[in-house]
Design a protein around this motif. Structure first.
Motif, short mmCIF file in Angstrom:
data_model
loop_
_atom_site.label_atom_id
_atom_site.label_comp_id
_atom_site.label_asym_id
_atom_site.label_seq_id
_atom_site.Cartn_x
_atom_site.Cartn_y
_atom_site.Cartn_z
N GLU A 30 -6.27 8.16 -1.72
CA GLU A 30 -6.54 7.52 -0.89
C GLU A 30 -7.67 6.69 -1.84
OE1 GLU A 30 -9.33 6.92 2.89
OE2 GLU A 30 -7.24 8.43 2.82
N VAL B 254 5.68 11.39 0.54
CA VAL B 254 4.02 10.87 1.30
C VAL B 254 3.69 9.21 0.80
CG1 VAL B 254 1.66 11.73 1.15
CG2 VAL B 254 3.68 13.27 0.71
N ASP B 255 3.98 8.43 1.82
CA ASP B 255 3.54 7.34 0.79
C ASP B 255 2.13 7.03 2.00
OD1 ASP B 255 4.29 7.19 3.49
OD2 ASP B 255 6.35 5.36 1.98
N ALA B 256 1.59 7.86 3.23
CA ALA B 256 0.57 7.26 3.50
C ALA B 256 -0.26 8.52 3.77
CB ALA B 256 1.61 6.51 5.34
N PRO B 257 -1.67 7.75 4.21
CA PRO B 257 -2.70 8.63 5.19
C PRO B 257 -1.89 9.68 6.00
CG PRO B 257 -3.71 6.73 5.23
CD PRO B 257 -2.60 6.22 4.63
N PRO B 258 -2.94 10.81 6.47
CA PRO B 258 -2.33 11.71 7.67
C PRO B 258 -1.67 10.95 8.73
CG PRO B 258 -4.09 12.88 5.72
CD PRO B 258 -3.88 11.63 5.38
N GLN C 155 7.83 20.18 -7.78
CA GLN C 155 6.37 19.29 -7.14
C GLN C 155 5.68 19.87 -7.82
OE1 GLN C 155 7.40 16.51 -5.36
NE2 GLN C 155 5.35 15.95 -6.15
N TRP D 45 -3.12 4.01 9.10
CA TRP D 45 -3.97 3.45 7.70
C TRP D 45 -5.55 2.79 8.20
CZ3 TRP D 45 -3.05 2.92 2.81
CH2 TRP D 45 -1.33 3.65 2.20
N GLY E 123 11.87 22.91 -4.51
CA GLY E 123 11.64 21.08 -4.71
C GLY E 123 10.41 21.95 -4.77
N HIS F 217 -4.35 13.77 -0.48
CA HIS F 217 -4.84 12.79 -0.03
C HIS F 217 -5.65 12.35 -0.13
CE1 HIS F 217 -1.25 12.34 2.66
NE2 HIS F 217 -1.30 13.59 3.50
N ARG G 256 12.47 16.91 -0.84
CA ARG G 256 10.59 17.10 -0.47
C ARG G 256 10.23 16.14 0.05
NH1 ARG G 256 7.57 21.16 -0.43
NH2 ARG G 256 5.61 20.25 -1.37
N ARG H 53 0.91 -1.29 0.46
CA ARG H 53 -0.48 -0.16 -0.20
C ARG H 53 0.90 1.11 0.29
NH1 ARG H 53 -2.53 -1.16 6.01
NH2 ARG H 53 -0.61 -0.28 6.66
N ALA H 54 1.91 1.10 0.87
CA ALA H 54 3.13 2.56 0.69
C ALA H 54 3.49 2.35 -1.20
CB ALA H 54 3.57 1.93 1.59
N MET H 55 4.12 1.58 -1.18
CA MET H 55 4.12 2.05 -2.75
C MET H 55 2.58 2.64 -3.66
SD MET H 55 4.12 0.80 -6.06
CE MET H 55 3.79 -0.76 -5.83
N TYR I 60 0.23 4.18 -2.82
CA TYR I 60 0.12 5.94 -2.24
C TYR I 60 1.24 6.56 -2.72
CZ TYR I 60 -2.38 9.04 1.10
OH TYR I 60 -3.57 9.69 1.66
N ARG I 61 1.98 6.17 -2.32
CA ARG I 61 3.88 7.49 -2.89
C ARG I 61 2.94 7.37 -4.53
NH1 ARG I 61 7.89 4.24 -0.72
NH2 ARG I 61 7.42 3.55 -3.29
N TYR J 19 -0.65 9.79 -4.57
CA TYR J 19 0.02 11.23 -3.92
C TYR J 19 0.85 11.68 -5.38
CZ TYR J 19 0.28 14.34 -0.75
OH TYR J 19 0.53 15.93 -0.67
#
Lengths: 197, 268
Positions: free
Chosen positions: A51, B58-62, A133, B66, A129, A47, B55, A33-35, A37-38, A41
């Motif tokens: 999500e 960001v790889d997770a919700p706030p 971005q 989760w 940056g 967010h 920078r 999930r982290a990959m 989500y990254r 995002y």
């Protein structure tokens, strides 16, 4: 969490999940999930949309468990799903709509920038940056994904082409166009700040 | 910027990202030594990398939380009927997680006990004899009931719908009744609330229809079910007192037994 599956290979988790093991599916989600989500995002820039995209990705994974080719890398498969989820998300937001991700659709994306404020229109506080971005967020979706996968995820162009089912030449052109845009933003930022950047 | 042989090519990017083979790399190396514009392009790429590296990733919700995402994913998958094997893979049904591992066993044990009890005391709750048509079709599964028959007999249609709704609701009520208040997490409580909330509207509609048609037993059990579902779905804190209150309601109103009896009367 899902300690029992910590050492289980991705392909085994897919097989277990496809056979009805909900814990195995959860382990898959938690592992990747982290990959996802990254990337989401990077693509969406917030967010809420990240999500949504991440959820879409894992629902698609769930629906496709039985179609996973066990000789393939799960991450390649996931990248493709992420890519399509990002395009679907863009299509839902865009009044003009988007075709499924094909070479033809990809060519349209190359020439369709996002309508967001450019670096010269932003209050610039010396954060290069941040400017870059923001420019990434304005890239056409195809360029944005290819740049993100190469620059942030470190995938080789051949891996991106394979994951996205595109010709490698197309991926190179996407990357080239993205970098060209970012270089322009960099130059503008330097001019705006008198070379502080 | 001076225009050179590589100006419009992606070679500088490919060089920067180590995408060229040795021969091509040597060619670009040689070019860079004599081309200030391309050296500047390369420096720009390094500047871009440095700037982006600063920078946050960001790889997770706030707050890295989760839990909300996982709950929404669970709910979406549980509701997803398009997937092959959806009923078996859905974490809601099959996943032994967050302390749910004993729930199916408890529910099954409770169900077996209730079926036995329900049959034994069915007569006590039947204030009127069941219509002949219901008795005749008692062995039929709802899916086997012809649509034309249901259309021709609205009461029968309502009973079948009632029985199916009670069957769906029974597991939720059993889940609430068997949950240990001391080991219920906020996530578990949120899940129960969501399930209860999803059933609430249908329960109310069935109660109103039953009242309109004078089906007193059905209306009563729907009213009791509605009360429990409201209590469960409106509580926003996973406090022990709330769950105990819901459990007392279920016990005091003998809700699970009534649901079983009414569902049986309706032909399930």
């Amino acid at each position: 969490m899902n300690v029992g599956h910590r050492e289980t290979a991705d392909s085994d988790l897919v097989a277990l999940a496809a056979a009805g093991d909900g814990a195995a599916f959860h382990a898959l989600v938690e592992r990747h999930r982290a990959m996802v989500y990254r990337l989401a995002y990077q693509f969406a820039g917030n967010h809420h949309d990240a999500e949504d995209i991440t959820q879409d990705v894992f629902i698609k994974v769930y629906r496709s468990l039985e179609r996973f080719r066990y000789d393939a890398q799960l991450t390649s498969w996931l990248y493709r799903i992420v890519m399509n989820a990002c395009i679907d998300h863009k299509r839902r937001q865009s009044p003009a709509g988007w075709a499924p991700f094909t070479e033809e659709a990809e060519l349209r994306m190359v020439n369709t920038p996002e309508e967001r404020p450019g670096p010269e229109e932003q209050t610039y506080g010396g954060q290069l940056g941040e400017v870059l971005q923001s420019e990434i967020a304005r890239l056409p979706p195809g360029q944005r994904l290819v740049f993100t996968m190469r620059h942030h995820e470190g995938l080789k162009l051949s891996e991106i082409a394979s994951a996205l089912d595109l010709a490698e030449g197309t991926v190179k052109r996407q990357l080239h166009a993205a970098v060209h845009r970012l270089r322009g933003a960099l130059t503008s930022a330097r001019v705006t700040t008198g070379g502080r950047a | 910027m001076t225009v050179c042989d590589l100006f419009d090519s992606p070679d500088i990017e490919l060089y920067f990202y180590h995408e060229l083979d040795a021969r091509e790399r040597g060619r670009v190396d040689a070019h860079l030594r004599g081309c200030a514009a391309c050296r500047q392009r390369l420096d720009d790429l390094r500047a871009i990398r440095r700037a982006l590296a600063s920078r946050p990733v960001v790889d997770a919700p706030p707050a890295g939380d989760w839990s909300g995402f996982m709950r929404r994913l669970d709910a979406a998958i549980a509701a997803d009927t398009t997937a092959p094997g959806a009923a078996s893979v859905s974490p809601r049904v099959a996943t032994p997680r967050r302390g749910w591992s004993l729930r199916p066993a408890l529910a099954l044990a409770a169900m077996l006990a209730l079926v036995t009890i329900g049959v034994a005391i069915a007569a006590r709750y039947r204030t009127t004899p069941a219509p002949a048509s219901v008795i005749e079709s008692a062995s039929q599964a709802p899916a086997q009931t012809p649509a034309s028959e249901l259309k021709a007999d609205p009461d029968r249609s309502l009973k079948v719908g009632t029985a199916e709704h009670l069957e769906r609701s029974k597991l939720v009520v059993l889940g609430l009744a068997t949950r240990d208040p001391q080991h219920t997490t906020a996530a578990d409580w949120q899940y129960e609330r969501q399930l209860a909330g999803n059933l609430l509207t249908d329960t109310r509609l069935y109660r109103l229809q039953a009242q309109d048609r004078g089906m007193t037993d059905v209306a009563r059990v729907m009213r009791d079910l509605e009360t429990v579902l409201i209590e469960a779905s409106m509580a926003d804190k996973p406090d022990r007192g709330t769950l105990e209150r819901v459990q007392r309601l279920i016990t005091k109103r003998d809700l699970v037994v009534k649901m079983q009896v009414v569902a049986s009367s309706a032909g399930l």
